[in-house]
Motif scaffolding. Structure first.
Motif, PDB file in Angstrom:
ATOM      1  N   ILE A 168       0.806  -1.217   0.000  1.00 15.58           N
ATOM      2  CA  ILE A 168       0.000   0.000   0.000  1.00 15.58           C
ATOM      3  C   ILE A 168       0.842   1.271   0.000  1.00 15.58           C
ATOM      4  N   GLY A 169       2.129   1.141  -0.096  1.00 16.66           N
ATOM      5  CA  GLY A 169       3.011   2.303  -0.041  1.00 16.66           C
ATOM      6  C   GLY A 169       2.773   3.304  -1.158  1.00 16.66           C
ATOM      7  N   LYS A 170       2.609   2.812  -2.390  1.00 20.27           N
ATOM      8  CA  LYS A 170       2.389   3.721  -3.513  1.00 20.27           C
ATOM      9  C   LYS A 170       1.025   4.399  -3.384  1.00 20.27           C
ATOM     10  N   TRP A 171       0.025   3.648  -2.978  1.00 21.20           N
ATOM     11  CA  TRP A 171      -1.319   4.224  -2.817  1.00 21.20           C
ATOM     12  C   TRP A 171      -1.309   5.328  -1.762  1.00 21.20           C
ATOM     13  N   ILE A 172      -0.639   5.073  -0.649  1.00 24.35           N
ATOM     14  CA  ILE A 172      -0.551   6.072   0.413  1.00 24.35           C
ATOM     15  C   ILE A 172       0.233   7.289  -0.065  1.00 24.35           C
ATOM     16  N   ALA A 173       1.322   7.054  -0.808  1.00 25.04           N
ATOM     17  CA  ALA A 173       2.122   8.170  -1.312  1.00 25.04           C
ATOM     18  C   ALA A 173       1.300   9.044  -2.262  1.00 25.04           C
ATOM     19  N   ASP A 174       0.530   8.410  -3.140  1.00 26.69           N
ATOM     20  CA  ASP A 174      -0.320   9.171  -4.055  1.00 26.69           C
ATOM     21  C   ASP A 174      -1.377   9.971  -3.294  1.00 26.69           C
ATOM     22  N   VAL A 189      -1.305  11.026  -0.135  1.00 29.02           N
ATOM     23  CA  VAL A 189      -0.679  12.123   0.611  1.00 29.02           C
ATOM     24  C   VAL A 189      -0.274  13.244  -0.348  1.00 29.02           C
ATOM     25  N   GLN A 190       0.197  12.891  -1.534  1.00 28.89           N
ATOM     26  CA  GLN A 190       0.580  13.898  -2.519  1.00 28.89           C
ATOM     27  C   GLN A 190      -0.648  14.700  -2.973  1.00 28.89           C
ATOM     28  N   LEU A 209      -3.796  21.266  -0.274  1.00 28.13           N
ATOM     29  CA  LEU A 209      -3.523  22.221   0.794  1.00 28.13           C
ATOM     30  C   LEU A 209      -2.677  23.394   0.313  1.00 28.13           C
ATOM     31  N   ARG A 210      -1.777  23.140  -0.623  1.00 25.17           N
ATOM     32  CA  ARG A 210      -0.895  24.198  -1.118  1.00 25.17           C
ATOM     33  C   ARG A 210      -1.523  25.041  -2.216  1.00 25.17           C
ATOM     34  N   ALA A 211      -2.535  24.510  -2.863  1.00 25.66           N
ATOM     35  CA  ALA A 211      -3.180  25.254  -3.962  1.00 25.66           C
ATOM     36  C   ALA A 211      -3.961  26.434  -3.375  1.00 25.66           C
TER      37      ALA A 211
END
Length: 104
Positions: free
Chosen positions: A82-88, A90-91, A97-99
């Motif tokens: 699930i690492g890639k899914w979590i990374a996506d 969070v990204q 949040l930054r937009a």
């Protein structure tokens, strides 16, 4: 015959006493007074609704923030499944949040 009437009378009297104690315990008189003043009832419901809405909003914000923090920590562990899914995820959240786009 007279004995039955006294017994029935005492049971009725006891029942009325219990009912009176119950109604006083649940503050029935204040409830009846509140129902007789509909503007006060509406105001109390409005204030209660505002505070419930604030509580729900703040509670959801705290829980969502904790979930994002937990997901960020799980991303650091580099879990293979699930690492890639979590990374996506969070990204995406960080990008939102930054937009600084305000659309109405």
């Amino acid at each position: 015959m007279r004995h039955r009437r006294r017994r029935r009378h005492s049971l009725t009297h006891l029942g009325l006493l219990r009912l009176t104690e119950y109604l006083e315990g649940v503050n029935f008189a204040a409830y009846v007074d509140l129902l007789q003043t509909p503007w006060r009832l509406a105001l109390l419901n409005l204030i209660g609704g505002i505070f419930r809405g604030l509580g729900i909003g703040l509670g959801f914000t705290v829980i969502a923030g904790l979930v994002v923090l937990i997901l960020q920590q799980l991303e650091l562990l580099n879990l293979p499944i699930i690492g890639k899914w979590i990374a996506d995820l969070v990204q995406i959240v960080d990008g939102q949040l930054r937009a600084r786009q305000f659309t109405y």
